[in-house]
Design an enzyme around this catalytic site. Structure first.
Site, PDB file in Angstrom:
ATOM      1  N   MET A  42       0.759  -1.041   0.136  1.00 61.44           N
ATOM      2  CA  MET A  42      -0.097   0.054  -0.285  1.00 61.44           C
ATOM      3  C   MET A  42       1.072   1.111  -0.101  1.00 61.44           C
ATOM      4  SD  MET A  42      -2.871  -1.347   2.604  1.00 61.44           S
ATOM      5  CE  MET A  42      -2.086  -1.235   4.566  1.00 61.44           C
ATOM      6  N   ASP A  43       1.430   2.028  -1.312  1.00 62.58           N
ATOM      7  CA  ASP A  43       2.969   3.176  -1.486  1.00 62.58           C
ATOM      8  C   ASP A  43       1.948   4.015  -1.567  1.00 62.58           C
ATOM      9  OD1 ASP A  43       5.611   2.777  -3.254  1.00 62.58           O
ATOM     10  OD2 ASP A  43       4.904   3.997  -1.269  1.00 62.58           O
ATOM     11  N   GLY A  44       2.004   5.337  -1.026  1.00 59.54           N
ATOM     12  CA  GLY A  44       1.798   6.436  -2.238  1.00 59.54           C
ATOM     13  C   GLY A  44       1.031   6.851  -1.042  1.00 59.54           C
ATOM     14  N   ARG A 213       1.546  -3.607  -6.522  1.00 65.70           N
ATOM     15  CA  ARG A 213       1.778  -2.777  -6.017  1.00 65.70           C
ATOM     16  C   ARG A 213       1.247  -1.244  -5.729  1.00 65.70           C
ATOM     17  NH1 ARG A 213       8.211  -1.126  -3.096  1.00 65.70           N
ATOM     18  NH2 ARG A 213       7.420   0.537  -3.002  1.00 65.70           N
ATOM     19  N   THR A 214       1.212  -0.532  -5.193  1.00 62.10           N
ATOM     20  CA  THR A 214       0.484   1.084  -6.264  1.00 62.10           C
ATOM     21  C   THR A 214       1.370   1.893  -6.626  1.00 62.10           C
ATOM     22  OG1 THR A 214       0.156   1.621  -3.697  1.00 62.10           O
ATOM     23  CG2 THR A 214      -1.808   0.669  -5.248  1.00 62.10           C
TER      24      THR A 214
END
Lengths: 264, 299
Positions: A42-44, A213-214
């Site tokens: 949960m990137d960003g 993957r964001t």
């Protein structure tokens, strides 16, 4: 996003007295190609907040809402396990204020959503080096895992203070202790013994079928290194708080395309 | 009439003869309101059959329309993928010709170590592999790891080294975690046995040391091994290569097929499609994309 109820076999009026769960699939998805285990990095969240001139807290809160949406969709579409990379071992090096904020958000989220987990028959498992977490959070995690351990509809695995290398090392450590007690012979360690001791062994489906993957980054950042050997990798451009049903559907369709190409 | 007498005044409602009753003069004379009700009920029950047929056909048509919609969505998705493929192909061609300015200068120095994962079915295509290595050499890439799950590239190692002049094997050039500056390209050949199986062998090495040392640290919570100890053990068993900066996957599936996972914590991963469809332009694009990435390493 609109979607239709589609009974894939064209039946449904008679004789199907199976699950009571409503398994509504969006148009385009095949039931047999739904992954059993989806993992998400949960990137960003911070970038999302910065782009809106908001405090980083807002980014994490928006990320939590996004997670709830994805959990709901997983339950609805028949995905059995969702693993999320919530906090990595490397994240401990972030500013102390930010780390404390994240710990408090974890605590609050677990407390607030306990009722939902029980009502929706969701099992919660937390993996990672939990000894580094605040004691109150450790206790909350243990209670939540114990309370939900018999839930069978869906499993949410939250990786906190986790890294793929840590997971392998702790598996080897467990085997060393077993060897010390005569349960394993020195020299007998093989890949299957290591697999049994990995923290993802808390699940019926320990290996993710699909990793998302964001935020447009194309790496796995020390997440489930062992378990991702044959996992379909999907790198989404949107930031995690913006990752919703449409993007999730795109990832599942990409996985479906792989099923056609690879038959895996 | 007979049916009336037999049934004690009430007609058999399922009998078609009942339809005749409205036309019977006796009925016209002696119908009671309740009998009239029965007749109306019988007529409405006979009307349900066409209604059931109508619902049946509506349901059938609905299912057919839903299926057509489902197939239409799939067709649209396939068309989108096809179009994207065409666009990528065109872009790759333009990059190969040097017609796109932004790809003309690459910061190759950012790539210290490049890994190539090849689907085992394509790993026997040594001519494609050699062509790919020639492209990498032309771009200035010095250190390359070649991986396929089944070790076919390892078996073709001698052929590849012979046909690709000037390359040397990786283990001869790697000292103390530092990639020595070599004029030639260094090649490392890796397979599944260098991944999970190597970790298992390294775990046995650590276990032996632990037992020999007397096995201190008897509690579950105490740390017996560390990640750096595992890294050292992997070197001991001959699988301690450096972490690639960039990993290119040539195969139909977007997965790394068991490349030594211990070494790819922060490796950028790019899926390139099947080896038989490889193009110089797509290689340039992947390397260019890598050189523009900024990593926080979790911090």
């Amino acid at each position: 996003m609109e979607h239709f109820t589609l009974n894939h076999h064209g039946k449904g009026e008679e004789g199907e007295e199976e699950e009571e769960v409503d398994e509504t699939l969006p148009l385009g998805l095949r039931r047999e190609a739904i992954p059993r285990h989806v993992a998400v990095i949960m990137d960003g969240n911070r970038r999302w907040a910065r782009s809106r001139d908001l405090h980083v807290r807002s980014g994490y809160e928006a990320g939590a809402r996004s997670l709830r949406t994805i959990v709901e969709l997983c339950c609805k579409w028949g995905i059995k396990v969702l693993s999320v990379f919530a906090f990595s071992s490397d994240n401990w090096f972030r500013p102390k204020v930010e780390v404390e904020l994240l710990m408090s958000l974890f605590e609050r989220g677990m407390q607030e959503d306990t009722g939902i987990f029980l009502r929706e028959n969701i099992r919660i498992s937390v993996i990672g080096d939990l000894a580094k977490l605040p004691e109150a959070l450790q206790e909350l995690i243990l209670n939540l895992e114990e309370t939900t351990k018999n839930n069978t509809h869906f499993q949410l695995i939250v990786a906190v203070s986790y890294s793929g290398q840590y997971d392998v090392v702790q598996a080897c450590q467990r085997l060393a202790l077993k060897a010390k007690h005569g349960l394993v012979e020195p020299g007998d360690i093989d890949t299957s013994l290591i697999e049994q001791e990995l923290e993802t062994n808390c699940s019926e489906f320990p290996h993710p079928d699909l990793l998302i993957r964001t935020s447009g980054e194309f790496r796995i950042s020390n997440f489930m290194l062992w378990q991702l050997a044959y996992t379909e990798l999907f790198f989404a451009q949107s930031l995690w708080p913006d990752f919703g049903e449409a993007e999730f559907l795109k990832a599942l369709l990409a996985f479906q395309q792989r099923q056609r190409r690879y038959g895996g | 009439m007979d049916k009336l007498s037999k049934k004690g005044g009430f007609p058999n409602l399922s009998s078609p003869e009942v339809f005749l009753f409205p036309f019977s003069p006796l009925l016209l004379q002696g119908l009671t309101p309740s009998l009239l009700c029965c007749l109306c009920l019988n007529r409405s029950m006979d009307f349900t059959r066409p209604k059931r047929m109508l619902y049946f056909w509506i349901d059938k048509i609905r299912n057919v329309l839903l299926r057509l919609s489902w197939h239409l969505v799939h067709a649209i998705i396939n068309l989108c993928y096809f179009t994207m493929g065409m666009v990528h192909g065109l872009e790759s061609h333009l990059i190969s010709r040097g017609l796109l300015r932004k790809y003309k200068s690459l910061h190759i120095s950012k790539i210290h170590y490049l890994a190539i994962v090849i689907e085992s079915e394509d790993a026997c295509r040594t001519s494609n592999v050699i062509e790919l290595l020639q492209w990498l050499a032309a771009l200035g890439i010095k250190h390359v790891s070649l991986y396929d799950n089944e070790g076919l590239l390892k078996k073709s190692k001698d052929i590849i080294l012979e046909k690709f002049n000037g390359a040397v094997l990786f283990q001869d050039t790697h000292e103390n975690n530092v990639l020595l500056d070599q004029p030639q390209m260094t090649l490392e050949f890796v397979s599944f046995s260098d991944g999970k199986e190597a970790v298992a062998r390294a775990a046995n090495v650590l276990l032996m040391k632990y037992i020999k040392s007397g096995g201190t640290g008897s509690n579950q919570g105490e740390q017996i091994f560390t990640e750096s100890q595992m890294s050292e053990a992997l070197k001991t068993v001959g699988s301690g290569g450096p972490e690639p900066d960039l990993l290119l996957i040539y195969g139909p599936a977007r997965c790394h097929l068991g490349f030594p996972a211990w070494r790819m914590r922060y490796t950028e991963i790019q899926h390139m499609g099947p080896l038989t469809c490889m193009t110089y332009g797509s290689l340039i694009k992947a390397i260019y994309r890598f050189t523009t990435v900024r990593q926080n390493y979790g911090k």
